[in-house]
Design a protein around this motif. Structure first.
Motif, PDB file in Angstrom:
ATOM      1  N   PRO A  11       8.338   2.265   4.597  1.00  0.00           N
ATOM      2  CA  PRO A  11       9.829   2.676   4.478  1.00  0.00           C
ATOM      3  C   PRO A  11      10.305   2.094   5.574  1.00  0.00           C
ATOM      4  O   PRO A  11       9.531   1.985   6.577  1.00  0.00           O
ATOM      5  N   ASP A  38       3.350   9.252  -3.104  1.00  0.00           N
ATOM      6  CA  ASP A  38       4.145   9.458  -2.479  1.00  0.00           C
ATOM      7  C   ASP A  38       5.690   9.675  -2.734  1.00  0.00           C
ATOM      8  O   ASP A  38       5.202  10.997  -3.899  1.00  0.00           O
ATOM      9  N   THR A  51      -7.797   0.173  -0.682  1.00  0.00           N
ATOM     10  CA  THR A  51      -6.638   0.403   0.159  1.00  0.00           C
ATOM     11  C   THR A  51      -7.261   0.095   0.884  1.00  0.00           C
ATOM     12  O   THR A  51      -7.941   0.212   2.253  1.00  0.00           O
ATOM     13  N   SER A  52      -6.122   0.423   1.546  1.00  0.00           N
ATOM     14  CA  SER A  52      -5.775   0.416   3.437  1.00  0.00           C
ATOM     15  C   SER A  52      -6.196   1.576   4.085  1.00  0.00           C
ATOM     16  O   SER A  52      -6.857   1.401   5.152  1.00  0.00           O
ATOM     17  N   GLY A  53      -6.110   2.351   2.677  1.00  0.00           N
ATOM     18  CA  GLY A  53      -7.268   3.338   4.230  1.00  0.00           C
ATOM     19  C   GLY A  53      -6.460   4.362   4.844  1.00  0.00           C
ATOM     20  O   GLY A  53      -7.120   5.280   5.932  1.00  0.00           O
ATOM     21  N   SER A  54      -5.081   4.786   4.828  1.00  0.00           N
ATOM     22  CA  SER A  54      -4.125   5.874   6.031  1.00  0.00           C
ATOM     23  C   SER A  54      -4.886   6.971   5.482  1.00  0.00           C
ATOM     24  O   SER A  54      -4.470   7.651   6.956  1.00  0.00           O
ATOM     25  N   ILE A  62      12.231   5.750  -0.894  1.00  0.00           N
ATOM     26  CA  ILE A  62      10.482   6.408  -0.620  1.00  0.00           C
ATOM     27  C   ILE A  62      10.813   7.221   0.645  1.00  0.00           C
ATOM     28  O   ILE A  62      11.112   7.521   1.905  1.00  0.00           O
ATOM     29  N   TRP A  64       9.060  -1.874  -2.982  1.00  0.00           N
ATOM     30  CA  TRP A  64       7.761  -0.553  -2.757  1.00  0.00           C
ATOM     31  C   TRP A  64       6.685  -0.360  -3.850  1.00  0.00           C
ATOM     32  O   TRP A  64       6.861  -0.513  -5.418  1.00  0.00           O
ATOM     33  N   TRP A  65       5.632  -0.865  -3.133  1.00  0.00           N
ATOM     34  CA  TRP A  65       4.609  -0.558  -4.737  1.00  0.00           C
ATOM     35  C   TRP A  65       3.446  -0.859  -3.586  1.00  0.00           C
ATOM     36  O   TRP A  65       2.942  -0.427  -2.386  1.00  0.00           O
ATOM     37  N   GLN A  66       1.800  -0.712  -4.388  1.00  0.00           N
ATOM     38  CA  GLN A  66       1.097  -0.206  -4.117  1.00  0.00           C
ATOM     39  C   GLN A  66      -0.391  -1.285  -4.411  1.00  0.00           C
ATOM     40  O   GLN A  66      -0.123  -1.571  -5.677  1.00  0.00           O
ATOM     41  N   THR A  67      -1.486  -1.015  -3.593  1.00  0.00           N
ATOM     42  CA  THR A  67      -2.043  -2.125  -4.088  1.00  0.00           C
ATOM     43  C   THR A  67      -2.472  -0.978  -5.558  1.00  0.00           C
ATOM     44  O   THR A  67      -2.924  -2.283  -6.234  1.00  0.00           O
ATOM     45  N   GLU A  68      -2.623  -0.503  -6.208  1.00  0.00           N
ATOM     46  CA  GLU A  68      -3.153   0.167  -7.268  1.00  0.00           C
ATOM     47  C   GLU A  68      -2.287  -0.183  -8.265  1.00  0.00           C
ATOM     48  O   GLU A  68      -2.134  -0.485  -9.492  1.00  0.00           O
ATOM     49  N   ARG A 109       4.797   9.658   2.660  1.00  0.00           N
ATOM     50  CA  ARG A 109       3.641  10.090   1.471  1.00  0.00           C
ATOM     51  C   ARG A 109       4.090  11.544   1.734  1.00  0.00           C
ATOM     52  O   ARG A 109       4.368  11.886   2.485  1.00  0.00           O
ATOM     53  N   SER A 163      10.878  -6.883   2.046  1.00  0.00           N
ATOM     54  CA  SER A 163      10.002  -5.896   3.352  1.00  0.00           C
ATOM     55  C   SER A 163       9.364  -4.964   2.251  1.00  0.00           C
ATOM     56  O   SER A 163       9.488  -4.635   1.103  1.00  0.00           O
ATOM     57  N   VAL A 164       8.021  -5.153   2.968  1.00  0.00           N
ATOM     58  CA  VAL A 164       7.366  -4.467   2.648  1.00  0.00           C
ATOM     59  C   VAL A 164       5.869  -3.274   3.081  1.00  0.00           C
ATOM     60  O   VAL A 164       5.630  -3.974   4.169  1.00  0.00           O
ATOM     61  N   GLY A 165       5.109  -2.824   3.002  1.00  0.00           N
ATOM     62  CA  GLY A 165       4.018  -1.634   3.277  1.00  0.00           C
ATOM     63  C   GLY A 165       4.576  -0.521   4.063  1.00  0.00           C
ATOM     64  O   GLY A 165       3.822   0.353   3.730  1.00  0.00           O
TER      65      GLY A 165
END
Ligand code: ATP
Ligand code: MG
Length: 636
Positions: free
Chosen positions: A375, A487, A250-253, A499, A399-403, A502, A371-373
């Protein structure tokens, strides 16, 4: 794949209802009709979120590359699979047909085999956005090796951590990469990383920038001569449905990266099905996603989803600002792009440049925008809608995630009426739930809380590599029998989802839970504001108060900062209410961002709370230099 587009809203509701009432029948039909299996499944789904364990299409055997390449050869052999658009606009684009892709993937797969890579081995891929990157993923999949792509903008430390975490023995890289006017010494970064990766015995190096690099005897080899020797046919390894296809961090935010493990069959079925419907891809369309393959968006919606549909997918090596901020639009015109998928951070950066560069190009090929990533704020949404989509191309805010592996909540273009800042409706098969903090599901509309998913979907990650307990703790422990996304979300009066940011970033002001997204959205409505981020800091009376970091557009007007502060709070009061007014507003030139372009509120929060002794790892930031500048100008 045959035609299974959803065509109108009533059909969406029908299909959605079926997918929820009879999920197994539904996904079985999709899997049967649209893919190539060596052997069909014995069981569509088994699941237990308490372990957690999820299995889709158990007993089935397949190879995803046969689905992404081989089965298109008879009908689409000469169709372009990948259009490679180089960093330098004067370098010709490369069109790789399905037939050529087949040959190149097989050659690469044979090279991996000849180097001793076996089914189940992990291979680290650290490459720029050149064709070899997509080909390397597919070559691993061809022989059943598990790829772990590390974004080629990460530092040597970040690379080493990821290599060691999943014990890669091989790294595939290049001599260097182009990034706008700069070149980056990728091989140098790999060499540095490998000083702390004793397990890596083999490094394959693609030539891209023709720089003079160090090749370590016995470890490093040039890729091209090996490819030239290799045969263009390689039998696809027969994989089990639940065999891992790849690991992606995951991007690690929010802290230490997590190596999400994705499966083969479920991932393939879901990414292909979402690609087709979310982008309404039609044969002969040209589709472009601007993400890097180093992120999940690139895995699912540059490589696997499009290729499983026999689509033409664009891979862009460069950056939106080189040679100028018109580059994206130039590429859209040049390749007559029909679906364009990008991130809010890019949209805001491009909107800031004004219209002059947009107007020079013919964007009439565009049918769907994505668009993604993060809001997307309302102002950016309108800019995108008005100027790029010319008000005729629906925006899919996905809306979605690495997971999650694939898109979860999204409009379907020409089907779902869009609404700015709303990801709108769950995709087919997705059962979201909004939970309150006591673990109770909030049913009905007009509710706000924590976003969960209460039923498995085919492309969900199966575990965190080497740490199943962490997988359970992070996603399945907060709410019983539910996947917790991390989220926050609200569901409006018609059932549309928005959304709100987080959950870790939610700020409790005088007992009210405030999500970051709606407040930042309001701030960004101010004509002088380019971008903003809010965090909380302790306050004697309110518990917490809001601290805003604001980037102004460099228009020269609005020099009176105190006036701008007042106006920002006025807008917030109008849009949300006086409870969300900012106590402190710091104007800044930049905001710390992840390499995927997301604001790192974790760091901003520490600065606002004057707790800067331990900022955590800032080396993976896109722009570490802004951190000091922000600290120097913090408002007391
Ligand atoms: P980490 O989990 O390591 O902190 P990350 O969450 O940034 O990293 P990703 O999986 O790439 O890594 O991003 C997923 C997150 O991005 C989502 O959980 C959500 O917060 C945000 N996001 C993605 N798309 C959207 C969208 N369309 N609208 C709102 N938020 C989005
Ligand atoms: Mg995340």
């Amino acid at each position: 794949m045959s035609n299974y587009h959803i065509k109108h809203l009533e059909e969406y509701y029908q299909v959605y209802r079926k997918s929820v009432r009879e999920p197994e029948n539904f996904w079985e039909e999709v899997a049967e009709e649209h893919f190539m299996w060596q052997k069909k499944w014995d069981n569509v789904l088994s699941w237990d979120f308490s372990k957690p364990e999820v299995k889709w299409f158990e007993g089935a055997q397949l190879n995803i590359t046969e689905n992404c390449i081989d089965r298109h050869l008879s009908t689409r052999g000469d169709k372009t699979a990948i259009i490679f658009e180089p960093n330098d606009p004067n370098e010709p684009a490369e069109h790789i047909s399905y037939k050529q892709l087949h040959g190149r993937v097989n050659q690469f797969a044979n090279v991996l085999k000849s180097q001793g890579v076996k089914r189940g081995d992990r291979v680290c891929i650290y490459l720029p956005m050149i064709p070899e990157l997509a080909i390397a993923l597919l070559a691993c999949a061809r022989i059943g090796a598990i790829h772990s792509v590390v974004f080629a903008g990460f530092s040597s430390t970040a690379l080493a951590t990821r290599i060691n975490d999943c014990d890669c023995k091989m790294v595939i890289t290049s001599d260097g990469s182009y990034r706008g006017a700069k070149t980056i010494d990728l091989k140098g970064i790999v060499d540095e990383a490998l000083e702390s990766c004793p397990g890596v015995t083999n490094v394959l190096v693609a030539k891209r920038i023709h720089s003079d690099i160090n090749m370590k005897e016995g470890r490093d080899q040039w890729l091209q001569p090996l490819l030239d020797e290799a045969s263009t046919s390689c039998k696809a390894e027969v994989m089990d449905a639940e065999d891992p296809l790849f690991i992606l961090y995951t991007s690690g935010s929010t802290g230490q990266p997590k190596g999400m493990v994705h499966s083969t069959a479920g991932y393939m079925v879901y990414t292909a099905y979402t690609f087709k419907n979310v982008f309404q891809y039609r044969e002969n369309d040209v589709y472009w996603c601007t993400a890097d393959i180093g992120w999940i968006t690139g895995h699912s919606y540059i490589v696997y989803g499009p290729l499983a549909n026999g689509a033409t997918t664009v891979m862009f090596e460069g950056v939106p600002s080189y040679p100028n901020f018109g580059r994206f639009w130039e590429i859209v015109q040049k390749h007559k792009v029909n679906q364009f998928y990008t991130a809010p951070t890019a949209i805001r950066a491009l909107a800031k440049q004004g219209m002059e560069l947009v107007e020079q190009y013919d964007l009439s090929s565009i049918k769907v925008l994505g668009s993604v990533g993060e809001p997307i704020n309302e102002e950016a949404w309108h800019w995108y809608n008005d100027n790029i989509g010319k008000k005729k191309s629906p925006i899919v805010d996905t809306w979605w995630q690495t997971e999650t592996g694939g898109i979860m909540i999204t409009p379907i273009p020409f089907v779902t009426p869009t609404k700015p800042t709303y990801a709108t409706l769950p995709f087919i098969g997705i059962q979201p739930a909004i939970m309150d903090e006591h673990g109770k599901e909030l049913k009905g509309n007009q509710v706000e809380g924590r976003l969960c998913v209460k039923f498995p979907w085919p492309s969900m990650a199966r575990t965190i590599w080497g740490n199943h307990q962490r997988y359970k703790d992070t996603y399945f422990s907060a709410f019983e029998n539910k996947y917790f996304t991390g989220d926050g979300a609200l569901r409006d009066e018609v059932g549309y989802y928005r959304i709100t940011g987080r959950v870790d970033d939610v700020i409790i002001v005088s007992g009210h839970n405030l999500g970051t997204a709606p407040i930042e959205d309001a701030i960004n409505e101010h004509p002088a504001v380019a971008e903003s981020a809010i965090v909380g800091f302790p306050h004697d009376v309110k518990g917490n108060a809001l601290y805003g970091y604001v980037i102004l557009k460099d228009t020269g007007e609005y020099r009176d900062h105190n006036n701008v502060r007042k106006e920002i709070n006025q807008i917030i009061t109008e849009h949300i209410g006086p409870i969300a007014k900012l106590d402190k507003i710091q104007f800044t030139k930049g905001l710390p961002k992840t390499r995927s372009g997301k604001i790192m509120r974790r760091i901003l929060r520490k600065i606002a709370q004057r707790d800067t002794s331990n900022l955590g790892d800032t080396s993976t930031l896109l722009n570490p230099e802004v951190v000091q500048d922000i600290m120097d100008n913090v408002i007391e």
